[in-house]
Design a protein around this motif. Structure first.
Motif: not given
Length: 100
Positions: A5-9, A14, A16-17, A20-21
């Protein structure tokens, strides 16, 4: 099963990812805090993929692009980094089809 997956913060953290994931039921490979000890399914992953996931020595995160406004000059700063070899290998193994 595994997914790339691709995330934009907004904050660049890290954590945060990871939080949430995990909350969404999709913990990160190699995350010792939030990754849990889920049993990997031989129905959705090959034996080589299961071994690669279990042996991966770190969080499977990569910051391909980082950017910010320089606090002194006000200039927009942008940095890019290629995918590390260990993650490229992990992705390659995970993409191999599962023999049925």
């Amino acid at each position: 099963m595994a997914a790339l997956i691709e995330c934009w913060l907004e904050t660049g953290r890290t954590h945060q990812i990871r939080v949430h994931m995990t909350h969404a039921g999709h913990s990160l490979v190699g995350d010792p805090t939030y990754g849990g000890k889920r049993k990997l399914s031989a129905k959705s992953l090959s034996p080589a993929a299961i071994a690669a996931v279990q042996a991966f020595p770190r969080q499977a995160l990569h910051a391909a692009v980082l950017g910010f406004i320089h606090p002194v000059t006000g200039a927009a700063m942008r940095f890019e980094a290629p995918l590390p070899d260990d993650m490229a290998e992990l992705i390659s193994v995970l993409q191999q089809p599962v023999e049925k």
